[in-house]
Design a protein around this motif. Structure first.
Motif, PDB file in Angstrom:
ATOM      1  N   VAL C  39       0.843  -1.200   0.000  1.00  0.00           N
ATOM      2  CA  VAL C  39       0.000   0.000   0.000  1.00  0.00           C
ATOM      3  C   VAL C  39       0.882   1.256   0.000  1.00  0.00           C
ATOM      4  CG1 VAL C  39      -1.958   1.113   1.154  1.00  0.00           C
ATOM      5  CG2 VAL C  39      -1.685  -1.336   1.341  1.00  0.00           C
ATOM      6  N   PHE C  90      -8.268  11.899  -8.001  1.00  0.00           N
ATOM      7  CA  PHE C  90      -8.159  11.079  -9.207  1.00  0.00           C
ATOM      8  C   PHE C  90      -6.699  10.898  -9.624  1.00  0.00           C
ATOM      9  CE2 PHE C  90      -7.669  11.475 -13.874  1.00  0.00           C
ATOM     10  CZ  PHE C  90      -8.156  10.239 -14.266  1.00  0.00           C
ATOM     11  N   SER C  93      -4.715   8.819  -7.084  1.00  0.00           N
ATOM     12  CA  SER C  93      -4.990   7.398  -7.200  1.00  0.00           C
ATOM     13  C   SER C  93      -4.244   6.799  -8.394  1.00  0.00           C
ATOM     14  CB  SER C  93      -6.501   7.205  -7.348  1.00  0.00           C
ATOM     15  OG  SER C  93      -6.797   6.038  -8.024  1.00  0.00           O
ATOM     16  N   TRP C  94      -4.170   7.549  -9.501  1.00  0.00           N
ATOM     17  CA  TRP C  94      -3.468   7.054 -10.693  1.00  0.00           C
ATOM     18  C   TRP C  94      -1.959   6.966 -10.433  1.00  0.00           C
ATOM     19  CZ3 TRP C  94      -2.709   9.470 -16.173  1.00  0.00           C
ATOM     20  CH2 TRP C  94      -2.686   8.447 -17.122  1.00  0.00           C
ATOM     21  N   GLU C  97      -0.845   3.770  -9.061  1.00  0.00           N
ATOM     22  CA  GLU C  97      -1.327   2.649  -9.879  1.00  0.00           C
ATOM     23  C   GLU C  97      -0.385   1.444  -9.806  1.00  0.00           C
ATOM     24  OE1 GLU C  97      -4.144   2.835 -11.615  1.00  0.00           O
ATOM     25  OE2 GLU C  97      -3.972   0.820 -12.459  1.00  0.00           O
ATOM     26  N   GLU C 103       5.016   5.999 -12.561  1.00  0.00           N
ATOM     27  CA  GLU C 103       5.145   6.026 -14.012  1.00  0.00           C
ATOM     28  C   GLU C 103       4.998   7.444 -14.554  1.00  0.00           C
ATOM     29  OE1 GLU C 103       3.972   2.639 -16.419  1.00  0.00           O
ATOM     30  OE2 GLU C 103       3.022   1.832 -14.615  1.00  0.00           O
ATOM     31  N   PRO C 106       1.199   9.395 -15.305  1.00  0.00           N
ATOM     32  CA  PRO C 106       0.488   9.809 -14.091  1.00  0.00           C
ATOM     33  C   PRO C 106       1.209  10.938 -13.347  1.00  0.00           C
ATOM     34  CG  PRO C 106       0.540   7.417 -14.227  1.00  0.00           C
ATOM     35  CD  PRO C 106       1.402   7.932 -15.335  1.00  0.00           C
TER      36      PRO C 106
ATOM     37  N   LEU D  25     -14.628   8.997 -11.590  1.00  0.00           N
ATOM     38  CA  LEU D  25     -13.434   9.121 -12.427  1.00  0.00           C
ATOM     39  C   LEU D  25     -12.407   8.118 -11.921  1.00  0.00           C
ATOM     40  CD1 LEU D  25     -12.737  12.953 -12.828  1.00  0.00           C
ATOM     41  CD2 LEU D  25     -13.381  11.361 -14.613  1.00  0.00           C
ATOM     42  N   ALA D  27      -9.263   5.891 -11.725  1.00  0.00           N
ATOM     43  CA  ALA D  27      -7.930   5.961 -12.319  1.00  0.00           C
ATOM     44  C   ALA D  27      -7.824   4.895 -13.411  1.00  0.00           C
ATOM     45  CB  ALA D  27      -6.873   5.733 -11.256  1.00  0.00           C
TER      46      ALA D  27
END
Lengths: 196, 196, 196, 196
Positions: C39, C90, C93-94, C97, C103, C106, D25, D27
């Motif tokens: 996490v 949003f 959270s990406w 990922e 990466e 994002p 939305l 990710a």
């Protein structure tokens, strides 16, 4: 202690509870009328629960219009009420579990949470009365509270009824909601008196 | 700077934290008593966490009843407290991971977040004292804070204990909650004095 | 129009944005240390975003301490700011990922949303200045705003940098956060002056 | 009864509604430009709905700047408005169901919810006028409300249109949003008059 923050916090919790239920209204996977209809049972339970939270918010609003001070016991009595109300999205969501009809246990559980909310509201009122002096308006109002007794009776009937005639239990909950939707002129007049 | 918006923002965050946990109470997939029982461990952790957030909200409420002004450091000390409290839904949800019993690591993690919240609250108090003058009531109150030391000690015992007797750690957390649920008459009397 | 409701609404939105990100902190599926570590990337992005929202809330709080009135344009400039800030959960959270590293895309998107938030904040300030008269404190403060230029420059560098050295972009965002975490004594002194 | 808590509660609900949509939305599962593009239809509907909620919040804000008291009917008329607005995240999410184009039924449903929100707002205004006396500013303002008629007409055209030229219906909704984004100088001037 003043009532301001208790009201603000309760407004926050109730605003979240009332809107959190929409999260359960998942967008249908298809875009046909049929898929829209499949959301119907969840939608109906959402409407009922929205009205219930609305009723509690209204009553809470009235209650603290005539209350001037809080203490530790009132804060906890209020949190106790918010606890039961915060379970409504959970029971609402379970109510709409089956797309085709309402099932006994979720309907009974829904009634149980409504009953406990009513009990918690009653405890909150008593705690407020204890914390205020003789002139406190609520002490005068409490004798008129026929609505409370009728609602409690209907919940107590509806919970076992759910296992026999499930739909009749739902009708009981709807009747309670209707009783509370009717405006309480006496209460409003008294509040206006106090404010003037 | 005045305390109004800090209180409103904290109320908002705490109201969301306390209700967000209900989202973890997923409606059971079946409608049997057994499926309702399977929600029990998540439910029990929800009740415990609800009480904890309630305690923090109460204490925060008391704290800012006697505080008159904030500065940048107080804003950040408050955000630091909200940060740890905002992790409670996450640890609560992990606590109820296993349907049959509580597991060591989630229980220890839960205790760690509670401990850090207590530390953050302590820092917030010290920051407020620094920002106020000699007459500040909190400075007088702070010496009586036996509750704080007992809670901290119990957290520090409970975290390693979770790996040996997991349930005993949970009992420690419950005891801390009970200690704080008992009304603090001295605090209330002092607040009433200030307001008059 | 008075600023009260604009502040309350913004507090509400920011309180939700800051806590909504926790929903992305899904409880690990296992109860081992390893599953807790998995996490970590989401957690680190959560901490960074929490600090960013905290900074914006602080600045917004300062801004409206010295503003006395709003008009339709200010309401929309404020909503525009809230729009970009509401996208942070949003992008956060990406960002988390991939469990093992950050990466490029994002990270660049995250920077873009931060940049647009900064632009929106700048527009809000200008709209407030236009809506107030000559004595308005903000007009005097604006010239000192070195922090703003440095932050904007760092965002503009970080976005393309994300595609080459991804971690360096993250470092840029962290530096901006650190710059804003340092207390702004001049601002606080001016606000205290106005209030007295 | 005073308007304070009604405003606070509405702010809370609208703040949640406007940010809850971001939860939709999700990710993207990949970290390529293509996966970012796949979020585009949901994103566009989010922007449109954000603007709509913003418009309603602005109008609600203006409305209660000139209203001084509420009664039970106003509380329910307000809850009725909040009910329809709380459905916007659901219809927004359905609107973005198909990644490649907007489909007829979701677009029509979206328009229906917007139409019902407009009707609910109209009812709220009438209820407020009934509850105030002759001098009430809203009664004077109401005659100028060309915007309301144009919006309602556009909704009524757009709903059936969705089944023929889906995109044209979206254009209708966008036009309504644009109409309301234009500042209403007359309203603002009147509010400033009242406050002075």
């Amino acid at each position: 202690m003043r009532t301001g923050r208790l009201e603000a916090f309760s407004d926050g919790v109730l605003a979240i509870v009332i809107t959190i239920m929409v999260l359960e209204l998942k967008a249908p996977e298809d875009t046909t009328f049929q898929s829209l209809l499949s959301v119907a049972p969840v939608f109906i339970s959402y409407v009922l629960s929205f009205i219930y939270i609305g009723i509690y918010w209204n009553n809470h609003h009235h209650l603290f219009q005539i209350s001037h001070k809080v203490n530790g016991s009132v804060l906890w009595a209020n949190l106790h009420l918010l606890f039961w109300l915060s379970l409504i999205p959970f029971t609402t969501s379970w109510l709409g579990e089956n797309e085709h009809y309402y099932e006994a246990l979720p309907v009974a559980t829904y009634g149980f949470v409504l009953l406990m909310s009513a009990v918690a509201y009653f405890i909150l009122e008593r705690t407020l009365i204890k914390n205020h002096d003789k002139d406190y308006l609520l002490a005068r109002l409490i004798i008129y509270k026929v609505k409370d007794y009728v609602s409690t009776a209907l919940y107590i009937i509806a919970i076992p009824l759910a296992f026999v005639y499930t739909w009749l239990a739902i009708v009981c909950y709807a009747i309670v909601a209707l009783i509370w939707l009717m405006p309480d002129k006496k209460m409003e007049t008294l509040i206006d008196e106090v404010e003037v």
